[in-house]
Design an enzyme around this catalytic site. Sequence first.
Site, PDB file in Angstrom:
ATOM      1  N   LYS A  60       0.577  -0.941   0.075  1.00 29.33           N
ATOM      2  CA  LYS A  60       0.233  -0.054  -0.181  1.00 29.33           C
ATOM      3  C   LYS A  60       0.974   1.390  -0.297  1.00 29.33           C
ATOM      4  O   LYS A  60       0.648   2.261  -0.610  1.00 29.33           O
ATOM      5  CB  LYS A  60      -1.137  -0.141   0.850  1.00 29.33           C
ATOM      6  CG  LYS A  60      -1.832   0.756   1.465  1.00 29.33           C
ATOM      7  CD  LYS A  60      -2.906   1.685   2.888  1.00 29.33           C
ATOM      8  CE  LYS A  60      -3.683   0.029   2.738  1.00 29.33           C
ATOM      9  NZ  LYS A  60      -5.114   0.244   1.830  1.00 29.33           N
ATOM     10  N   ARG A 130      -2.819   2.628   8.791  1.00 30.33           N
ATOM     11  CA  ARG A 130      -3.120   1.859   8.097  1.00 30.33           C
ATOM     12  C   ARG A 130      -1.607   0.519   8.139  1.00 30.33           C
ATOM     13  O   ARG A 130      -0.909   0.795   7.622  1.00 30.33           O
ATOM     14  CB  ARG A 130      -3.352   1.553   7.336  1.00 30.33           C
ATOM     15  CG  ARG A 130      -4.685   1.853   6.225  1.00 30.33           C
ATOM     16  CD  ARG A 130      -5.083   2.602   4.975  1.00 30.33           C
ATOM     17  NE  ARG A 130      -6.839   2.488   4.685  1.00 30.33           N
ATOM     18  CZ  ARG A 130      -7.222   4.084   4.468  1.00 30.33           C
ATOM     19  NH1 ARG A 130      -6.307   4.673   4.363  1.00 30.33           N
ATOM     20  NH2 ARG A 130      -7.982   4.316   3.812  1.00 30.33           N
ATOM     21  N   GLY A 139      -5.594 -11.342   7.683  1.00 22.55           N
ATOM     22  CA  GLY A 139      -5.157 -11.843   8.416  1.00 22.55           C
ATOM     23  C   GLY A 139      -5.019 -10.184  10.096  1.00 22.55           C
ATOM     24  O   GLY A 139      -4.583 -10.529  11.313  1.00 22.55           O
ATOM     25  N   MET A 141      -4.227  -6.060  11.135  1.00 16.16           N
ATOM     26  CA  MET A 141      -4.503  -5.244  11.572  1.00 16.16           C
ATOM     27  C   MET A 141      -5.888  -4.372  11.112  1.00 16.16           C
ATOM     28  O   MET A 141      -5.086  -4.109   9.608  1.00 16.16           O
ATOM     29  CB  MET A 141      -3.555  -4.085  12.411  1.00 16.16           C
ATOM     30  CG  MET A 141      -4.512  -3.012  13.333  1.00 16.16           C
ATOM     31  SD  MET A 141      -3.117  -2.088  13.407  1.00 16.16           S
ATOM     32  CE  MET A 141      -4.180  -0.554  12.757  1.00 16.16           C
ATOM     33  N   ARG A 400      -3.810  -0.296  -7.560  1.00 19.31           N
ATOM     34  CA  ARG A 400      -3.295  -1.436  -7.166  1.00 19.31           C
ATOM     35  C   ARG A 400      -3.846  -2.807  -8.168  1.00 19.31           C
ATOM     36  O   ARG A 400      -5.096  -2.750  -8.902  1.00 19.31           O
ATOM     37  CB  ARG A 400      -3.871  -2.188  -6.398  1.00 19.31           C
ATOM     38  CG  ARG A 400      -4.978  -2.904  -6.006  1.00 19.31           C
ATOM     39  CD  ARG A 400      -5.414  -2.912  -4.695  1.00 19.31           C
ATOM     40  NE  ARG A 400      -7.170  -2.803  -4.488  1.00 19.31           N
ATOM     41  CZ  ARG A 400      -7.542  -3.477  -3.197  1.00 19.31           C
ATOM     42  NH1 ARG A 400      -6.966  -3.524  -2.178  1.00 19.31           N
ATOM     43  NH2 ARG A 400      -8.874  -3.830  -3.373  1.00 19.31           N
ATOM     44  N   HIS A 516     -10.998 -41.134  -5.069  1.00 19.20           N
ATOM     45  CA  HIS A 516     -11.352 -42.079  -6.943  1.00 19.20           C
ATOM     46  C   HIS A 516     -12.700 -41.265  -7.789  1.00 19.20           C
ATOM     47  O   HIS A 516     -12.276 -41.119  -8.796  1.00 19.20           O
ATOM     48  CB  HIS A 516     -11.514 -43.166  -6.340  1.00 19.20           C
ATOM     49  CG  HIS A 516     -12.246 -44.125  -7.654  1.00 19.20           C
ATOM     50  ND1 HIS A 516     -13.623 -44.560  -8.258  1.00 19.20           N
ATOM     51  CD2 HIS A 516     -12.087 -44.758  -8.357  1.00 19.20           C
ATOM     52  CE1 HIS A 516     -13.944 -44.999  -8.737  1.00 19.20           C
ATOM     53  NE2 HIS A 516     -12.741 -45.716  -8.981  1.00 19.20           N
ATOM     54  N   ARG A 624      -5.070 -45.893 -18.834  1.00 21.28           N
ATOM     55  CA  ARG A 624      -5.246 -46.903 -18.371  1.00 21.28           C
ATOM     56  C   ARG A 624      -5.822 -48.131 -18.818  1.00 21.28           C
ATOM     57  O   ARG A 624      -7.533 -47.684 -18.551  1.00 21.28           O
ATOM     58  CB  ARG A 624      -6.359 -45.819 -16.827  1.00 21.28           C
ATOM     59  CG  ARG A 624      -4.779 -45.430 -16.203  1.00 21.28           C
ATOM     60  CD  ARG A 624      -5.572 -44.882 -14.961  1.00 21.28           C
ATOM     61  NE  ARG A 624      -7.141 -43.481 -16.262  1.00 21.28           N
ATOM     62  CZ  ARG A 624      -6.732 -42.211 -15.100  1.00 21.28           C
ATOM     63  NH1 ARG A 624      -6.407 -41.746 -14.060  1.00 21.28           N
ATOM     64  NH2 ARG A 624      -7.562 -41.672 -16.193  1.00 21.28           N
ATOM     65  N   GLU A 807       6.155 -44.864  -9.305  1.00 22.88           N
ATOM     66  CA  GLU A 807       5.842 -45.019  -8.712  1.00 22.88           C
ATOM     67  C   GLU A 807       5.891 -45.642  -6.852  1.00 22.88           C
ATOM     68  O   GLU A 807       4.768 -45.261  -6.513  1.00 22.88           O
ATOM     69  CB  GLU A 807       4.120 -44.880  -9.113  1.00 22.88           C
ATOM     70  CG  GLU A 807       4.048 -46.536  -9.214  1.00 22.88           C
ATOM     71  CD  GLU A 807       2.912 -46.337  -9.867  1.00 22.88           C
ATOM     72  OE1 GLU A 807       1.324 -46.211 -10.097  1.00 22.88           O
ATOM     73  OE2 GLU A 807       2.968 -47.556 -10.621  1.00 22.88           O
ATOM     74  N   SER A 826       7.724 -41.991 -16.646  1.00 21.28           N
ATOM     75  CA  SER A 826       6.304 -41.674 -16.407  1.00 21.28           C
ATOM     76  C   SER A 826       6.486 -42.042 -14.988  1.00 21.28           C
ATOM     77  O   SER A 826       5.827 -42.927 -13.850  1.00 21.28           O
ATOM     78  CB  SER A 826       5.523 -42.214 -17.140  1.00 21.28           C
ATOM     79  OG  SER A 826       4.497 -40.872 -16.881  1.00 21.28           O
ATOM     80  N   ASN A 830       0.862 -39.239  -7.349  1.00 19.71           N
ATOM     81  CA  ASN A 830      -0.258 -39.859  -6.758  1.00 19.71           C
ATOM     82  C   ASN A 830       0.073 -40.677  -5.888  1.00 19.71           C
ATOM     83  O   ASN A 830      -0.052 -40.745  -4.450  1.00 19.71           O
ATOM     84  CB  ASN A 830      -1.427 -40.658  -7.237  1.00 19.71           C
ATOM     85  CG  ASN A 830      -2.392 -39.848  -8.252  1.00 19.71           C
ATOM     86  OD1 ASN A 830      -2.138 -38.380  -8.764  1.00 19.71           O
ATOM     87  ND2 ASN A 830      -3.288 -40.091  -9.069  1.00 19.71           N
ATOM     88  N   CYS A 893       2.908 -38.329 -14.562  1.00 20.81           N
ATOM     89  CA  CYS A 893       1.530 -38.665 -15.120  1.00 20.81           C
ATOM     90  C   CYS A 893       0.251 -38.771 -13.620  1.00 20.81           C
ATOM     91  O   CYS A 893      -1.111 -39.134 -14.218  1.00 20.81           O
ATOM     92  CB  CYS A 893       1.950 -39.725 -15.485  1.00 20.81           C
ATOM     93  SG  CYS A 893       1.625 -41.731 -14.779  1.00 20.81           S
ATOM     94  N   TYR A 913       7.849 -33.984 -20.602  1.00 18.20           N
ATOM     95  CA  TYR A 913       6.289 -33.596 -20.280  1.00 18.20           C
ATOM     96  C   TYR A 913       5.679 -34.050 -18.496  1.00 18.20           C
ATOM     97  O   TYR A 913       5.773 -34.294 -18.350  1.00 18.20           O
ATOM     98  CB  TYR A 913       5.574 -35.053 -21.882  1.00 18.20           C
ATOM     99  CG  TYR A 913       6.133 -36.136 -21.307  1.00 18.20           C
ATOM    100  CD1 TYR A 913       4.256 -36.687 -20.704  1.00 18.20           C
ATOM    101  CD2 TYR A 913       6.514 -36.869 -21.642  1.00 18.20           C
ATOM    102  CE1 TYR A 913       4.076 -38.009 -20.174  1.00 18.20           C
ATOM    103  CE2 TYR A 913       6.423 -38.228 -21.612  1.00 18.20           C
ATOM    104  CZ  TYR A 913       5.394 -38.912 -20.861  1.00 18.20           C
ATOM    105  OH  TYR A 913       5.236 -40.127 -20.677  1.00 18.20           O
TER     106      TYR A 913
END
Lengths: 940, 940
Positions: A60, A130, A139, A141, A400, A516, A624, A807, A826, A830, A893, A913
């Site tokens: 600011k 301010r 969060g 003042m 801004r 899932h 898959r 994996e 690859s 997950n 992937c 990739y």
Amino acid sequence: MAKSSRGKSRTKSTKSRAATRAPAKSKTRKVVDRARKYVYAFGGGRADGTAAMKNLLGGKGANLAEMAGMGLPVPPGFTISTEVCTYYYANRRTYPAELKKQVAQHLARIESLVGRNFGDPVRPLLVSVRSGARASMPGMMDTVLNLGLNDATVQGLIADSKNERFAWDSYRRFVQMYGDVVLGLKPEDPKQADPFEEILERKKQARGAKLDTELTAADLKELVAEFKAVIKEKKGTDFPSDPHQQLWGAIGAVFGSWQNARAITYRRLYGIPDEWGTAVNVQAMVFGNLGDDCATGVGFSRDPATGERRFYGDFLVNAQGEDVVAGIRTPQPLSKAAAIEDAAAQGIAEADRLPALEEIMPDLYKQLTKIAAQLEKHYRDMQDIEFTIERGRLYMLQTRNGKRTAHAAIKIAVDMVKERLIDRDTAIARVEPSSIDQLLHPGLDPKAEKTLIAKGVAASPGAVAGEVVFSADDAEAAAASSKKVILVRVETSPEDIHGMSVAEGILTARGGKASHAAVVARGMGKSCVAGCSDLDIRYDGEYFLARGSIRVGRGEWITLDGSTGEVFLGKVPTVQTEGESGDFAILMSWADKARRLKIRTNADTPKDAAVARKFGAEGIGLCRTEHMFFEAERIDVVREMILAADTDGRERALAKLLPMQRGDFIAIFREMNGLPVTIRLLDPPLHEFLPQTDADTNELAAKIGVDAGTLRARRDQLHELNPMLGLRGCRLGIVYPEIYRMQVRAIMEAACTVAREGAKVIPEIMIPLVGHVNELARLRKSSDELSRAIIAETGQKVAYTIGTMVEVPRACLTADEIAREAEFFSFGTNDLTQMGFGLSRDDAATFLPQYVESGILPGDPFASLDEGGIGQLLEMGVRKGRGARAGLKIGICGEHGGDPSSIAFCHRIGLDYVSCSPYRVPVARLAAAQAAIAGTRKKP
Amino acid sequence: MAKSSRGKSRTKSTKSRAATRAPAKSKTRKVVDRARKYVYAFGGGRADGTAAMKNLLGGKGANLAEMAGMGLPVPPGFTISTEVCTYYYANRRTYPAELKKQVAQHLARIESLVGRNFGDPVRPLLVSVRSGARASMPGMMDTVLNLGLNDATVQGLIADSKNERFAWDSYRRFVQMYGDVVLGLKPEDPKQADPFEEILERKKQARGAKLDTELTAADLKELVAEFKAVIKEKKGTDFPSDPHQQLWGAIGAVFGSWQNARAITYRRLYGIPDEWGTAVNVQAMVFGNLGDDCATGVGFSRDPATGERRFYGDFLVNAQGEDVVAGIRTPQPLSKAAAIEDAAAQGIAEADRLPALEEIMPDLYKQLTKIAAQLEKHYRDMQDIEFTIERGRLYMLQTRNGKRTAHAAIKIAVDMVKERLIDRDTAIARVEPSSIDQLLHPGLDPKAEKTLIAKGVAASPGAVAGEVVFSADDAEAAAASSKKVILVRVETSPEDIHGMSVAEGILTARGGKASHAAVVARGMGKSCVAGCSDLDIRYDGEYFLARGSIRVGRGEWITLDGSTGEVFLGKVPTVQTEGESGDFAILMSWADKARRLKIRTNADTPKDAAVARKFGAEGIGLCRTEHMFFEAERIDVVREMILAADTDGRERALAKLLPMQRGDFIAIFREMNGLPVTIRLLDPPLHEFLPQTDADTNELAAKIGVDAGTLRARRDQLHELNPMLGLRGCRLGIVYPEIYRMQVRAIMEAACTVAREGAKVIPEIMIPLVGHVNELARLRKSSDELSRAIIAETGQKVAYTIGTMVEVPRACLTADEIAREAEFFSFGTNDLTQMGFGLSRDDAATFLPQYVESGILPGDPFASLDEGGIGQLLEMGVRKGRGARAGLKIGICGEHGGDPSSIAFCHRIGLDYVSCSPYRVPVARLAAAQAAIAGTRKKP
């Protein structure tokens, strides 16, 4: 490479930091040091700071200085720098000795510029105080306005404003804000009442007033006294009437707020260092509520909804900034054109409409538009400004970069390149990748009436409506009679796939973005709201309760917005969006040129493949094969295979599956002509394919002519305690070699068939869940031999490769060994996240939300890759893998392949990739471009 | 540190390799090169080689050379070096040009030494041809004896031996061995009949003979002709009558056998490099079966069963080595004393007993004992020798370090130190750590009759007998009436703990060494045979079928040997073993001085702690608080806690648990006075504590007065798809902070209580399953605050520490961050292996055995730490952890803490201690000492 370039930048930053620090360290500069500058002036036609000094002045303060430096009409003020905050905490909450003097000097400067004096009972100077940190921190003042008022100066304000009610209202507001914010009387718990609001409420009741504005000057004067009394009562001291004491109290409160619980939590959540500190802005008050020659408003240099190049905004005559926000009066458009448009849209006659600022204050309007244009050109971005008109004079209070819709962001970025305001790289960087998701999916009609009944995780975008069903079979039956349905489940399992594929959308009570339901929905391009814990689903009664009381039964309509996680009652109309055309297409073409990462898609069907290709996918990164197994006419053959007593029995069932899988691959290869297709061999535990309940099992037994007891026994035999870590992936390929043999045959026969048609087929056979090189070595050898044999049989040459999905953490640790057997890697992030973190995504709902909320984790590691932990495994995999096999092709992937920050990480560690669900492909293309641009900019 | 020392040793070995290679590479040495030595002579009072040349000559060849070099009577021969094997495979199965000449020269040397000539029809030289690799490899080629016989030379043998039957029998055996081994007529499949055996069998039937020895010389002559005919028929060529052709055929067969399937599999399993190759040993035949002045036998320089220092062995007069093995005739003891003892034991009158070698050939016996003593002194280890006496002349055929029982190993090692033959370090290194397990548990009486009905995994040592029960409740009921029971389950779960704790032993049909049953049984010191797939358990009928037909019902007696995995019908008597006393105690005291690693124990009860302390444990490395939760009177309180609707309800139940846990800890702290006790806060998923079936759930509901539906719902709510990766460990502590609060309070109150009694209490509070430093930071802070508060309350000072179990891969990756919050690390390698490998130990039984058998994995990673993969995580954890906190105390408390090779790894990477189940403590102490000694020896 990534490492060395980071190494370089580290060296450089150390140097530049040293350079900055040098003068402060030098003992000979002690005199200069003592006169160190802690306070920076702005306004009155000049400024000590600029927009580039955000670290020192906060966001600011820096922008106020910049505007002032440009000569814009900014009420004069000053910024106490973040260095003071640092000093404050390093020195037991005390200030540098010279601060007091500098503040006094700068206060005097304001007094002389505005011709008012702090504490002067005749022409009192009032200021706002301010906080303002480097990064926006909600969060922190709140603001204190009207500081400088007391029983004496209020009289000056009355005389000055000729408005007693205004003056007492300003005073009352000041005491309340000061008591709440500086003296800490605002309750931490928002459910507890604010003591000042209670008094105000009682006063209104006593006066029979509904609105604050109905209170008189006398009422307000009484309130000031009552407010002060409550302060005295609660704090044991009088409300400070000395404006200087007020000012230092407010400054201390701002610095103190840097370490309050909310601010600490916020910083931890957003990774803001404690050392940054906050600045304090003190500025002369201006008033937009002194009469009809006053106004206050906000404006955008371009339309934030459409991106159109026109000045756009709202204002209120005789009002303060907070009135615009409070929504008690309806703000009016700034421009005449907009005012006419709005009135028409609302069916208001031209004669009845309120006038625009352009009409009532044409000169000021002209000045404002000029300033807005000037700021936009200066900042080279669309500006969001706040202004106040006090007695016919315009003051700029803030500027801004403006928030905007995805649509507007794209239009503005492309337009600004055309206008030569910015270059293409900047344009690309301006659009938030995840925001463009909304351009690809239908959205809710913004004008429609809606009844929100629940909110869950925005798991897969798109707004859809349908009748509620509670089982996959019901979904299928309803869809068969052309009904649109929403499948509502506590959670979904692979058994529900057939229902999910025909539903408009999926709503679950459990699971997050990586559940899932979410993963499958995104893969299918279906809308999904997951983990909607507000729902109490009663399968037996075929209804659900939302928020404990709203009962929605089977067949009733609901609407999901998968982009926001909202669930609405009934059928909310939706609007189709444009897709990749116009400015969007232009921006994406620039992004495609800028990026280095290739973007592939996770697609299991020819339809998915076609959608993804339309969105710009450059190959399939994950096909898959198990999803094919779930299709209606196949699942029984799959079950027959699983339940076979021996290899011969399995071979017989697999022989039936072979032509089906071959057919799938033929269709996919045709669709992906010229592009690589990575096909993962069977991965999930076999019991996922079997019926789960005894009833279903008995039914299946009757259907396929197997003894029900045998079937149940086999199902129980396949049951696993931790199936994710059980007999799946390449382990299946080793224990039941005939399964992978069938799949490799299907792939290679399909490849040869499509190649013979003249298409270019690039199959990549991917072996999942490899943890030890010997697993891959064995399966690669057998797959390779079979592939060669099929090529020899058919006489059709096809260049195929065999690689692995990385994996399992151990695969990263031993990537050098594994790379010797793999033609590509690859990353399956997950599972890598699940195993590396010891975190089952299906079960994490009981604690992960709490982890994120309380700041234990910065975010859901299934949504954005955990760079500090799991990221190390990826880096290790890349380094060791390429160390053993130069130029090894490496992709990702997992779900992270569609997440912008994870894509940036993938770029940095040198992947070739990323692969994501079809609808995420444009997001990924843009994110990849931004990562490349960020990388380029960091160099030299 | 580990890294740099490895780096150094690498440099060194490269250098020394280069030095070795240099002469061969040098072009000027070409002449020398051409005359390269490929064949090494032994016998006739000298040898070209020594025992140190195992790499070049193989184990057998090197020892023959050593004996010959010592001047012992070794039949002369020569060894073709392993370099020829390497050459053979590098050069398309051809030999170096100079080999033929060298073999001829050495054959001539044998001829001149024994005064016989190869192929001479009058005095023919016969030789044996044997393979001999660096390491013993049972999968390699068999021996060919009597090579050199043909229709002409057999006549010479007849004349020479004056024994026509002997000569034809030798010839017949040679043709058979040659046909089987060299010509490859022995069927690969052991179920198929050997063609020669078939002919022999028919001949015996035709002659009405039961034994081979009943066939006459004429019969044997016919057999030679028939054997040759079958070779001609099967191979299409004649049996080679030229001895040189025979010899080269046999040499080629030995080299060829290096790459046969059995040998390749064996090498893969035992990590023997392909490049090593095998040597070939050709040696003059000597015969122990030429008459009563001939004999053959085996001997040990000390008693291999007891370790007593006396020459010990068996022999047969007029016999060949294979007759001793075949067991057709009973061999006689070598010494008179042993012969008298044996006869007495068997109840044979002194007059009737057969004479000892000492009695019938006293001079030769004296010579033999002298040689045995000489060899033992030479090799500084107990020797296992083979000898033949041919016509009154002694020949040594083999010497090697003898196998021995654990008891003997210890006695021999300690005695040899006393005799100053070896030093203490050598003594320690001589005893196989895992073998001493048998000294600590009762064993089966070796003299008892046994009926083996099944064999499973030797999961927890000890031999026990008991009545069969099929449920934990039945076990408890039977134990209450003082019955000894064996709990037989398909697999066990935490619900079975109360039954396991009262059973003598546990027998399961599923799971391996790391299954629940195995881990718990070892922890309790109970015998366990796990994964006994021969069993078909029928809970409903309360019986099991072993091997499909042996039916064992509830209440019938069976006996388990947990050291071998064997299951016997009925009650087999057992014998108690000595424990740690005498020589064992001496050896262990040396080991304790030699080792650097501390040894702790995993103990959950005061009883376990006492046992472990007796065995030398230096602290508790893992005290699992959850096992305390399962105790009968507590489980319902635990369930009440879990099922509570809110925090208050949980707190009420926890208040009941507090005094119970405090009592446990008081007892344990008392027991471990002066030693550290690491207590792990609650770790397993809560649903493990709940009843699993609906019936049990309803029963519990009635018991604790909760609605059965609510209970089932809560149980289902807690159900997890992959509980190992779900809400457990520190996640429980974060979601339900009151649980850990109660546990920390119990620990600290107990510690203060026992400290006040004057004992030294060293509590170490361990927070499990930490994956992110913030988890630990939060729980450490709250535990620390509570601990300080309790110390303040009680006024009793206790030095406690708070650390973490490192068991999630991410914890290793971020060990630097985590170490800042942890005062100690303890590697939980069970979970680290499960997560790092993506391998659920409960579910791995479907593929892990196949993985190990087929060589995909070198072994079960839950038994011995996977150093190449999971080991990297440990190294990383140590490096990063100590990098952030110098001197961080680090231990291991997974199952690997009791595995000798894993202990060696822990020593190498610099851990401070290992922790294992009480009965493994002595094993670990010895293994740690061996690791330290190996480390010292490796240093220069």
